[in-house]
Design a protein around this motif. Sequence first.
Motif, PDB file in Angstrom:
ATOM      1  N   GLU A  64     -52.455 -37.056 -15.905  1.00 47.25           N
ATOM      2  CA  GLU A  64     -53.753 -36.703 -16.479  1.00 47.25           C
ATOM      3  C   GLU A  64     -54.751 -36.528 -15.338  1.00 47.25           C
ATOM      4  O   GLU A  64     -55.061 -37.486 -14.625  1.00 47.25           O
ATOM      5  CB  GLU A  64     -54.217 -37.796 -17.442  1.00 47.25           C
ATOM      6  N   PRO A  65     -55.279 -35.313 -15.113  1.00 45.85           N
ATOM      7  CA  PRO A  65     -56.171 -35.093 -13.978  1.00 45.85           C
ATOM      8  C   PRO A  65     -57.634 -35.449 -14.249  1.00 45.85           C
ATOM      9  O   PRO A  65     -58.452 -35.441 -13.324  1.00 45.85           O
ATOM     10  CB  PRO A  65     -56.034 -33.586 -13.720  1.00 45.85           C
ATOM     11  N   THR A  66     -57.978 -35.767 -15.499  1.00 46.01           N
ATOM     12  CA  THR A  66     -59.375 -35.940 -15.895  1.00 46.01           C
ATOM     13  C   THR A  66     -59.655 -37.363 -16.353  1.00 46.01           C
ATOM     14  O   THR A  66     -58.850 -37.959 -17.080  1.00 46.01           O
ATOM     15  CB  THR A  66     -59.726 -34.964 -17.030  1.00 46.01           C
ATOM     16  N   ALA A  82     -57.012 -46.960 -14.880  1.00 42.66           N
ATOM     17  CA  ALA A  82     -55.584 -46.849 -15.189  1.00 42.66           C
ATOM     18  C   ALA A  82     -55.086 -45.423 -14.935  1.00 42.66           C
ATOM     19  O   ALA A  82     -54.001 -45.220 -14.380  1.00 42.66           O
ATOM     20  CB  ALA A  82     -55.335 -47.249 -16.642  1.00 42.66           C
ATOM     21  N   THR A  83     -55.882 -44.441 -15.330  1.00 39.35           N
ATOM     22  CA  THR A  83     -55.507 -43.051 -15.091  1.00 39.35           C
ATOM     23  C   THR A  83     -55.478 -42.733 -13.604  1.00 39.35           C
ATOM     24  O   THR A  83     -54.563 -42.062 -13.104  1.00 39.35           O
ATOM     25  CB  THR A  83     -56.481 -42.099 -15.806  1.00 39.35           C
ATOM     26  N   VAL A 165     -62.482 -34.214 -12.373  1.00 34.71           N
ATOM     27  CA  VAL A 165     -61.184 -33.561 -12.434  1.00 34.71           C
ATOM     28  C   VAL A 165     -60.586 -33.565 -11.030  1.00 34.71           C
ATOM     29  O   VAL A 165     -61.227 -33.082 -10.083  1.00 34.71           O
ATOM     30  CB  VAL A 165     -61.294 -32.117 -12.959  1.00 34.71           C
ATOM     31  N   THR A 166     -59.393 -34.110 -10.887  1.00 33.52           N
ATOM     32  CA  THR A 166     -58.693 -34.143  -9.605  1.00 33.52           C
ATOM     33  C   THR A 166     -57.745 -32.961  -9.534  1.00 33.52           C
ATOM     34  O   THR A 166     -56.976 -32.717 -10.476  1.00 33.52           O
ATOM     35  CB  THR A 166     -57.903 -35.459  -9.451  1.00 33.52           C
ATOM     36  N   GLU A 167     -57.796 -32.221  -8.422  1.00 33.31           N
ATOM     37  CA  GLU A 167     -56.967 -31.032  -8.269  1.00 33.31           C
ATOM     38  C   GLU A 167     -56.354 -30.985  -6.881  1.00 33.31           C
ATOM     39  O   GLU A 167     -56.917 -31.525  -5.918  1.00 33.31           O
ATOM     40  CB  GLU A 167     -57.794 -29.754  -8.490  1.00 33.31           C
ATOM     41  N   VAL A 168     -55.212 -30.314  -6.769  1.00 32.64           N
ATOM     42  CA  VAL A 168     -54.608 -30.038  -5.464  1.00 32.64           C
ATOM     43  C   VAL A 168     -55.452 -28.974  -4.774  1.00 32.64           C
ATOM     44  O   VAL A 168     -55.772 -27.936  -5.359  1.00 32.64           O
ATOM     45  CB  VAL A 168     -53.153 -29.534  -5.623  1.00 32.64           C
TER      46      VAL A 168
END
Length: 213
Positions: A64-66, A82-83, A165-168
């Motif tokens: 989950e990126p968000t 936790a995410t 939001v985590t992204e590459v």
Amino acid sequence: MRKPCAPLLALPLALALAACGDQPVSTEINDGTFGNATMNNSLLQMGAVSATQALGQRFASEVEPTITFPFDSAVLTPEAQATLSQQADWIRQFPEVRFRVYGHTDLVGSERYNKGLGLRRAKAVVAYLASQGISPARLEALVSYGETRPVIPVVAPEERTRRTVTEVSGFVTGRGAPLNGKYAAVVFREYVAGARREHPRNRVIATQVAPDG
């Protein structure tokens, strides 16, 4: 004339297959992902997809990126932590890859205030990932969309819009081009992991024996 005995030999086999249910045996061997590493590598070599894009799609599909935040806050909730811990577990598998965290806010408040709040949220995520053993050199929290990309465009508190939001974002610099061994190493690890699948368990088939043996 001697009668063929093939039907007698086929009977135990038929009973065994019937006991296995309606699923074909091939479903235990191939779970639908066989060949994905080869396909992705071919697409990369042909230029149909970039290494960054390929890993970004995988990250978004497996983790989950968000995460979301309370109103007017950059504090990480237990659910958010936790995410982020799951994100950190995924990120640790790919020491070659860099990540960027985008901070967002809802439409309540001024654009200037919300841009700063979004950036604080992104920095809070980066700090937490760093506390999980991820090198800060691989993390970036320099971009904030503030209130410009709401999930729900309403001028009211909206939790789904208060998010990061985590992204590459790419590969670590100074270690060669992505396709010059770096992404190949990632693909090779996929082949190794795919070869360690658990062997299907044998099924015990109960049979009845006549009283006279």
